[in-house]
Design a protein around this motif. Structure first.
Motif, PDB file in Angstrom:
ATOM      1  N   TRP A  80      88.590  37.596 149.169  1.00 37.29           N
ATOM      2  CA  TRP A  80      89.771  38.330 148.775  1.00 37.29           C
ATOM      3  C   TRP A  80      89.798  38.481 147.276  1.00 37.29           C
ATOM      4  CZ3 TRP A  80      93.563  35.699 145.986  1.00 37.29           C
ATOM      5  CH2 TRP A  80      93.580  34.324 146.103  1.00 37.29           C
ATOM      6  N   GLY A  81      90.432  39.557 146.858  1.00 38.44           N
ATOM      7  CA  GLY A  81      90.525  39.849 145.444  1.00 38.44           C
ATOM      8  C   GLY A  81      91.000  41.271 145.221  1.00 38.44           C
ATOM      9  N   TRP A  82      90.806  41.738 144.002  1.00 40.50           N
ATOM     10  CA  TRP A  82      91.316  43.048 143.611  1.00 40.50           C
ATOM     11  C   TRP A  82      90.225  43.889 142.954  1.00 40.50           C
ATOM     12  CZ3 TRP A  82      90.551  43.732 138.463  1.00 40.50           C
ATOM     13  CH2 TRP A  82      90.483  42.586 137.670  1.00 40.50           C
ATOM     14  N   ILE A  83      90.451  45.208 142.994  1.00 38.49           N
ATOM     15  CA  ILE A  83      89.599  46.175 142.312  1.00 38.49           C
ATOM     16  C   ILE A  83      90.531  47.173 141.641  1.00 38.49           C
ATOM     17  CG2 ILE A  83      87.802  47.925 142.552  1.00 38.49           C
ATOM     18  CD1 ILE A  83      86.956  46.488 145.162  1.00 38.49           C
ATOM     19  N   ASP A  84      90.294  47.456 140.365  1.00 37.33           N
ATOM     20  CA  ASP A  84      91.136  48.388 139.618  1.00 37.33           C
ATOM     21  C   ASP A  84      90.428  49.710 139.370  1.00 37.33           C
ATOM     22  OD1 ASP A  84      93.292  46.689 139.445  1.00 37.33           O
ATOM     23  OD2 ASP A  84      92.918  46.088 137.372  1.00 37.33           O
ATOM     24  N   PHE A  85      91.240  50.766 139.293  1.00 40.76           N
ATOM     25  CA  PHE A  85      90.801  52.127 139.008  1.00 40.76           C
ATOM     26  C   PHE A  85      91.798  52.699 138.003  1.00 40.76           C
ATOM     27  CE2 PHE A  85      89.419  50.969 143.184  1.00 40.76           C
ATOM     28  CZ  PHE A  85      88.130  51.454 143.276  1.00 40.76           C
ATOM     29  N   ALA A  86      91.579  52.461 136.718  1.00 40.06           N
ATOM     30  CA  ALA A  86      92.538  52.847 135.680  1.00 40.06           C
ATOM     31  C   ALA A  86      92.895  54.324 135.787  1.00 40.06           C
ATOM     32  CB  ALA A  86      91.977  52.540 134.298  1.00 40.06           C
ATOM     33  N   GLY A  87      94.216  54.573 135.863  1.00 39.74           N
ATOM     34  CA  GLY A  87      94.707  55.945 135.902  1.00 39.74           C
ATOM     35  C   GLY A  87      94.501  56.666 137.217  1.00 39.74           C
ATOM     36  N   LYS A  88      94.101  55.954 138.256  1.00 37.54           N
ATOM     37  CA  LYS A  88      93.835  56.598 139.550  1.00 37.54           C
ATOM     38  C   LYS A  88      94.696  55.974 140.639  1.00 37.54           C
ATOM     39  CE  LYS A  88      89.408  58.263 138.323  1.00 37.54           C
ATOM     40  NZ  LYS A  88      88.078  58.522 138.713  1.00 37.54           N
ATOM     41  N   ASP A  89      94.824  56.673 141.734  1.00 34.58           N
ATOM     42  CA  ASP A  89      95.602  56.207 142.882  1.00 34.58           C
ATOM     43  C   ASP A  89      94.675  55.427 143.816  1.00 34.58           C
ATOM     44  OD1 ASP A  89      97.241  55.817 145.076  1.00 34.58           O
ATOM     45  OD2 ASP A  89      97.502  57.949 145.514  1.00 34.58           O
ATOM     46  N   ALA A  90      94.750  54.095 143.742  1.00 40.69           N
ATOM     47  CA  ALA A  90      93.861  53.250 144.544  1.00 40.69           C
ATOM     48  C   ALA A  90      94.083  53.456 146.040  1.00 40.69           C
ATOM     49  CB  ALA A  90      94.044  51.785 144.167  1.00 40.69           C
ATOM     50  N   ALA A  91      95.314  53.721 146.460  1.00 34.56           N
ATOM     51  CA  ALA A  91      95.583  53.939 147.889  1.00 34.56           C
ATOM     52  C   ALA A  91      94.823  55.166 148.394  1.00 34.56           C
ATOM     53  CB  ALA A  91      97.084  54.082 148.139  1.00 34.56           C
TER      54      ALA A  91
ATOM     55  N   PRO B 204     101.302  48.230 146.311  1.00 34.80           N
ATOM     56  CA  PRO B 204     102.486  49.091 146.222  1.00 34.80           C
ATOM     57  C   PRO B 204     103.159  49.075 144.850  1.00 34.80           C
ATOM     58  CG  PRO B 204     102.981  47.127 147.503  1.00 34.80           C
ATOM     59  CD  PRO B 204     101.499  47.104 147.219  1.00 34.80           C
ATOM     60  N   LEU B 205     102.887  48.074 144.023  1.00 35.95           N
ATOM     61  CA  LEU B 205     103.528  47.989 142.710  1.00 35.95           C
ATOM     62  C   LEU B 205     102.600  48.324 141.545  1.00 35.95           C
ATOM     63  CD1 LEU B 205     105.641  44.760 143.293  1.00 35.95           C
ATOM     64  CD2 LEU B 205     106.323  47.149 143.593  1.00 35.95           C
ATOM     65  N   LYS B 206     101.313  48.338 141.802  1.00 37.95           N
ATOM     66  CA  LYS B 206     100.313  48.700 140.789  1.00 37.95           C
ATOM     67  C   LYS B 206      99.428  49.779 141.400  1.00 37.95           C
ATOM     68  CE  LYS B 206      99.994  44.202 138.541  1.00 37.95           C
ATOM     69  NZ  LYS B 206      99.077  43.143 138.108  1.00 37.95           N
ATOM     70  N   PRO B 207      99.777  51.037 141.221  1.00 37.53           N
ATOM     71  CA  PRO B 207      99.046  52.116 141.915  1.00 37.53           C
ATOM     72  C   PRO B 207      97.552  52.169 141.630  1.00 37.53           C
ATOM     73  CG  PRO B 207     101.055  52.949 140.895  1.00 37.53           C
ATOM     74  CD  PRO B 207     100.887  51.536 140.426  1.00 37.53           C
ATOM     75  N   GLU B 208      97.110  51.604 140.513  1.00 36.51           N
ATOM     76  CA  GLU B 208      95.693  51.657 140.162  1.00 36.51           C
ATOM     77  C   GLU B 208      94.884  50.506 140.765  1.00 36.51           C
ATOM     78  OE1 GLU B 208      97.624  48.867 137.355  1.00 36.51           O
ATOM     79  OE2 GLU B 208      98.192  50.810 138.132  1.00 36.51           O
ATOM     80  N   ARG B 209      95.550  49.615 141.532  1.00 34.00           N
ATOM     81  CA  ARG B 209      94.879  48.426 142.066  1.00 34.00           C
ATOM     82  C   ARG B 209      94.782  48.473 143.587  1.00 34.00           C
ATOM     83  NH1 ARG B 209      95.842  42.675 139.568  1.00 34.00           N
ATOM     84  NH2 ARG B 209      94.317  43.669 138.217  1.00 34.00           N
TER      85      ARG B 209
END
Length: 113
Positions: free
Chosen positions: A7-18, A46-51
């Motif tokens: 488990w963990g996270w992946i970020d996409f700066a300025g993008k909609d991860a969903a 739901p609170l960090k759209p880029e994650r």
């Protein structure tokens, strides 16, 4: 046999991860059919759209190893890179004990019995 979770996270700066998760359906859905795959859940925060958040559960280290050396993992990795991944932290854990959080009376318990 010890199960393995990731488990963990992946970020996409300025993008909609969903939206990126929805685009990955072609890789996520067939992974459930891989031997030893119990859960393979990817979702946008739901609170960090880029994650996006990743949760996987495998029956064994061997099942995870087969997945990591297989074509679906390779394709998903390429897709995430092409989608503009800017950071990630995904860790693996050996599961040595598993019990429900709630006991028979419906009360949550932190300790293992």
């Amino acid at each position: 046999m010890e199960r393995v979770t990731l488990w963990g996270w992946i970020d996409f700066a300025g993008k909609d991860a969903a939206a990126i998760v929805r685009g990955a359906e072609q890789f996520i859905v067939p992974t459930y059919d891989e031997p030893g795959c119990i859960h393979y859940v990817w979702t946008g925060d739901p609170l960090k759209p880029e994650r996006m958040w990743v949760f996987e559960e495998w029956e064994s280290v061997g099942a995870l190893a087969d997945h990591l050396s297989g074509p679906l993992y390779t394709a998903m990795s390429g897709y995430l890179a092409d989608s503009g991944m800017t950071g990630a932290e995904v860790d693996k854990y050996r599961v040595v004990a598993k019990q429900p959080v709630y006991d028979g009376s419906g009360l949550p318990k932190a300790e293992f019995t």
